[in-house]
Design a protein around this motif. Structure first.
Motif, PDB file in Angstrom:
ATOM      1  N   LYS A 235       0.705  -1.194  -0.041  1.00 53.62           N
ATOM      2  CA  LYS A 235      -0.093   0.061   0.112  1.00 53.62           C
ATOM      3  C   LYS A 235       1.006   1.085  -0.016  1.00 53.62           C
ATOM      4  O   LYS A 235       1.733   1.429   0.688  1.00 53.62           O
ATOM      5  CB  LYS A 235      -0.868   0.135   1.422  1.00 53.62           C
ATOM      6  CG  LYS A 235      -2.036  -1.272   1.313  1.00 53.62           C
ATOM      7  CD  LYS A 235      -2.605  -1.061   2.537  1.00 53.62           C
ATOM      8  CE  LYS A 235      -3.779  -2.127   2.613  1.00 53.62           C
ATOM      9  NZ  LYS A 235      -3.147  -3.652   2.833  1.00 53.62           N
ATOM     10  N   ASN A 236       0.608   2.258  -0.783  1.00 50.56           N
ATOM     11  CA  ASN A 236       1.298   3.685  -0.828  1.00 50.56           C
ATOM     12  C   ASN A 236       0.107   4.524  -0.576  1.00 50.56           C
ATOM     13  O   ASN A 236      -0.568   4.896  -1.446  1.00 50.56           O
ATOM     14  CB  ASN A 236       1.718   3.560  -2.259  1.00 50.56           C
ATOM     15  CG  ASN A 236       2.663   4.738  -2.265  1.00 50.56           C
ATOM     16  OD1 ASN A 236       2.394   6.028  -1.664  1.00 50.56           O
ATOM     17  ND2 ASN A 236       3.528   4.834  -3.287  1.00 50.56           N
ATOM     18  N   GLU A 237       0.461   5.413   0.532  1.00 52.33           N
ATOM     19  CA  GLU A 237      -0.508   6.393   0.961  1.00 52.33           C
ATOM     20  C   GLU A 237       0.005   7.815   0.667  1.00 52.33           C
ATOM     21  O   GLU A 237      -0.449   8.836   1.284  1.00 52.33           O
ATOM     22  CB  GLU A 237      -0.799   6.345   2.419  1.00 52.33           C
ATOM     23  CG  GLU A 237      -1.643   4.998   2.831  1.00 52.33           C
ATOM     24  CD  GLU A 237      -1.880   5.144   4.322  1.00 52.33           C
ATOM     25  OE1 GLU A 237      -2.363   5.910   4.968  1.00 52.33           O
ATOM     26  OE2 GLU A 237      -0.998   4.045   4.880  1.00 52.33           O
ATOM     27  N   GLU A 238       0.970   7.886  -0.253  1.00 51.69           N
ATOM     28  CA  GLU A 238       1.656   9.201  -0.636  1.00 51.69           C
ATOM     29  C   GLU A 238       0.716  10.090  -1.194  1.00 51.69           C
ATOM     30  O   GLU A 238      -0.231   9.609  -1.956  1.00 51.69           O
ATOM     31  CB  GLU A 238       2.835   8.921  -1.340  1.00 51.69           C
ATOM     32  CG  GLU A 238       4.087   8.278  -0.872  1.00 51.69           C
ATOM     33  CD  GLU A 238       5.165   8.174  -2.023  1.00 51.69           C
ATOM     34  OE1 GLU A 238       5.617   9.042  -2.565  1.00 51.69           O
ATOM     35  OE2 GLU A 238       5.608   6.866  -2.055  1.00 51.69           O
ATOM     36  N   MET A 239       0.678  11.315  -1.248  1.00 52.39           N
ATOM     37  CA  MET A 239      -0.077  12.343  -1.937  1.00 52.39           C
ATOM     38  C   MET A 239       0.630  12.242  -3.498  1.00 52.39           C
ATOM     39  O   MET A 239       1.814  12.317  -3.461  1.00 52.39           O
ATOM     40  CB  MET A 239       0.021  13.749  -1.326  1.00 52.39           C
ATOM     41  CG  MET A 239      -0.415  13.816   0.078  1.00 52.39           C
ATOM     42  SD  MET A 239      -0.474  15.500   0.834  1.00 52.39           S
ATOM     43  CE  MET A 239       0.768  16.462   0.655  1.00 52.39           C
TER      44      MET A 239
END
Length: 222
Positions: free
Chosen positions: A177-181
């Motif tokens: 999972k990647n939660e970067e903006m």
């Protein structure tokens, strides 16, 4: 070739100025109901940091959605107006593609999504094939179950990409999972694939009817 990219589909405004694929400046900030009040000032700030003026621009790249109805309308209106008034090219890019670019160098399936409420999302699945972002599950308005079912049938690893992961984590499969903006500057990775469009035909891609349209439709069916 001096380019300006603007994206603001999911509560984050990202603006980038680059020249011949070299990023000169970028602005990334959280925005809610104040986008229309700050977007022009932030574009000016980005250009100032890049040591460029509006008249130096040779093209505008607008995200076209999906995402927040208001935000993608504001972005489209601003980009169309700039391109028209400056008499320069207008290009478009999907907001979901911009999200996917956060994991562009991964060999996994890329699964960007934007919360659309009630366990539904705007989403798609992409894959990097020889440096090109290929759509393997069409962009659309889906339940997370529909996307998960697709992923379950694939014999490949995948990575979810969204700032809404924490909110919807209970509905996601195990995996990366990647939660970067989102970052508009990443557009340089797929620059050659961008589609040019004239100002009159540039329309936001909502992928579903607005709430007002749905309510009107329900009233007619009663």
């Amino acid at each position: 070739m001096v380019s300006l990219t603007v994206e603001a589909s999911n509560g984050v405004c990202s603006i980038a100025c680059f020249e011949n694929r070299i990023v000169l400046a970028e602005k990334n900030f959280v925005c809610s109901n104040n986008l229309s009040a700050v977007i022009l000032e932030e574009i000016d700030n980005c250009l100032k940091e890049a040591n460029k003026k509006k008249t130096d621009l040779t093209e505008i790249i607008s995200s076209e959605g999906p995402g927040s109805y208001t935000a993608i309308r504001v972005v489209a209106a601003v980009c169309k107006t700039l391109a028209y008034s400056l008499k320069i090219k207008l290009k478009k890019v999907s907001s979901l593609k911009l999200q996917a670019l956060l994991e562009f160098d991964s060999n996994k399936l890329l699964v960007p999504f934007i919360d659309a409420r009630r366990s539904n999302v705007f989403g798609a699945v992409y894959k990097n094939e020889d440096g090109k972002l290929v759509e393997v599950f069409e962009e659309g308005y889906y339940s997370l179950e529909e996307i998960n079912n697709f992923l379950s049938l694939q014999d490949e690893e995948y990575v979810y990409i969204s700032k809404d992961i924490a909110k919807l984590n209970d509905y996601l499969l195990d995996g990366s999972k990647n939660e970067e903006m989102v970052r508009a500057a990443n557009i340089v990775k797929i620059y050659d694939s961008l589609e040019e469009i004239d100002c009159y035909n540039m329309k936001p891609q909502y992928l579903r009817k607005t709430e007002a349209e749905r309510e009107l439709e329900n009233d007619k069916n009663k």
